[in-house]
Design a protein around this motif. Structure first.
Motif, PDB file in Angstrom:
ATOM      1  N   GLU A  44       0.665  -1.377  -0.158  1.00 55.39           N
ATOM      2  CA  GLU A  44       0.015  -0.202   0.063  1.00 55.39           C
ATOM      3  C   GLU A  44       0.914   1.158   0.015  1.00 55.39           C
ATOM      4  N   LEU A  45       0.272   2.272  -0.678  1.00 55.90           N
ATOM      5  CA  LEU A  45       0.985   3.453  -0.786  1.00 55.90           C
ATOM      6  C   LEU A  45       0.272   4.398   0.107  1.00 55.90           C
ATOM      7  N   THR A  50       3.530  13.690   1.560  1.00 59.94           N
ATOM      8  CA  THR A  50       4.009  15.099   1.812  1.00 59.94           C
ATOM      9  C   THR A  50       5.500  15.042   1.814  1.00 59.94           C
ATOM     10  N   PRO A  51       5.876  16.148   1.865  1.00 63.00           N
ATOM     11  CA  PRO A  51       7.516  16.164   1.864  1.00 63.00           C
ATOM     12  C   PRO A  51       8.224  15.337   2.766  1.00 63.00           C
ATOM     13  N   THR A  52       7.607  15.225   4.029  1.00 63.78           N
ATOM     14  CA  THR A  52       8.168  14.308   5.133  1.00 63.78           C
ATOM     15  C   THR A  52       8.000  12.779   4.663  1.00 63.78           C
ATOM     16  N   SER A  97      -0.814   6.766 -14.822  1.00 59.99           N
ATOM     17  CA  SER A  97      -2.064   7.202 -14.445  1.00 59.99           C
ATOM     18  C   SER A  97      -2.144   8.523 -13.865  1.00 59.99           C
ATOM     19  N   LEU A  98      -1.168   8.682 -12.858  1.00 58.60           N
ATOM     20  CA  LEU A  98      -1.090   9.787 -12.129  1.00 58.60           C
ATOM     21  C   LEU A  98      -0.770  10.932 -12.972  1.00 58.60           C
ATOM     22  N   ALA A 105       2.526  14.418  -6.543  1.00 55.40           N
ATOM     23  CA  ALA A 105       3.346  14.334  -5.180  1.00 55.40           C
ATOM     24  C   ALA A 105       3.522  12.901  -5.392  1.00 55.40           C
ATOM     25  N   THR A 106       2.682  11.941  -5.620  1.00 58.84           N
ATOM     26  CA  THR A 106       2.943  10.433  -5.496  1.00 58.84           C
ATOM     27  C   THR A 106       3.832  10.027  -6.414  1.00 58.84           C
TER      28      THR A 106
END
Length: 203
Positions: A44-45, A50-52, A97-98, A105-106
């Motif tokens: 799972e992603l 976030t940057p963190t 897809s993204l 981000a992902t």
């Protein structure tokens, strides 16, 4: 998918469904199907990147790679676990897809995830492209050109050791980004044409 007789059948059904959803313009549904399937495969992603989160994935990847020489990586075992091969292919599809819907981000952690899977379960046909993207991130985002160029060259060497030529175009294409900043411009620009030819050859 409900009529799948084995894992491979189910994978093919999901893979085709994702492609059809993308082609029909229903990209969010394709993304959701991929995320749900990755979760069922224990890969799972995070829902929010976030940057963190990016830093955590980057630090984990760097820590794993710090223990391995290029020669070790080039002689790494091949990934054979069907579920992990499926997970890697889904991650690559998710990247596409993204990209279509501009969810950037992902995108940053997907190559890192592929590398982490490769280091744990063995190299897959998509591992070279992931290393090329990782090299780009180091060189072009973090300005670690020497280290980034190292992984770009590693990606091309891994590509040559991979039995399948299906993904050479992607590896050459991603590698060209950093090479453009390190190698003579004329030779590096030609890499994009090489990537085009490799893509055309593989269909």
């Amino acid at each position: 998918m409900h009529n799948a007789r084995c894992f491979e059948d189910k994978f093919q059904a999901i893979s085709v469904t994702v492609t059809l959803l993308n082609w029909s313009g229903n990209v969010p549904a394709a993304v959701e199907l991929i995320r749900t399937t990755l979760s069922s495969l224990d890969e799972e992603l995070p829902s929010a990147v976030t940057p963190t989160v990016v830093k955590k994935h980057l630090d984990n990847t760097k820590k794993q790679l710090a223990l391995l020489t290029d020669d070790t990586l080039l002689s790494y075992l091949t990934m054979v676990d069907p579920s992990k091969l499926f997970a890697v292919q889904l991650l690559v599809k998710l990247y596409g897809s993204l990209t279509l819907i501009g969810e950037r981000a992902t995108l940053r952690i997907i190559p890192l995830k592929v590398i982490q899977l490769s280091l744990t379960y063995g190299m897959s046909p998509h591992s070279p492209s992931a290393f090329a993207q990782y090299g780009n991130y180091l060189a072009l985002i973090r300005y670690e050109f020497e280290e980034g160029y190292r992984y770009v060259k590693l990606a091309l060497s891994l590509m040559k050791k991979t039995a399948s030529r299906a993904h050479d175009g992607s590896t050459i294409f991603w590698s060209a980004h950093t090479r453009l900043h390190v190698e003579p411009m004329q030779s590096s620009i030609e890499c994009y044409f090489d990537a085009f030819k490799a893509h055309m050859k593989s269909g």
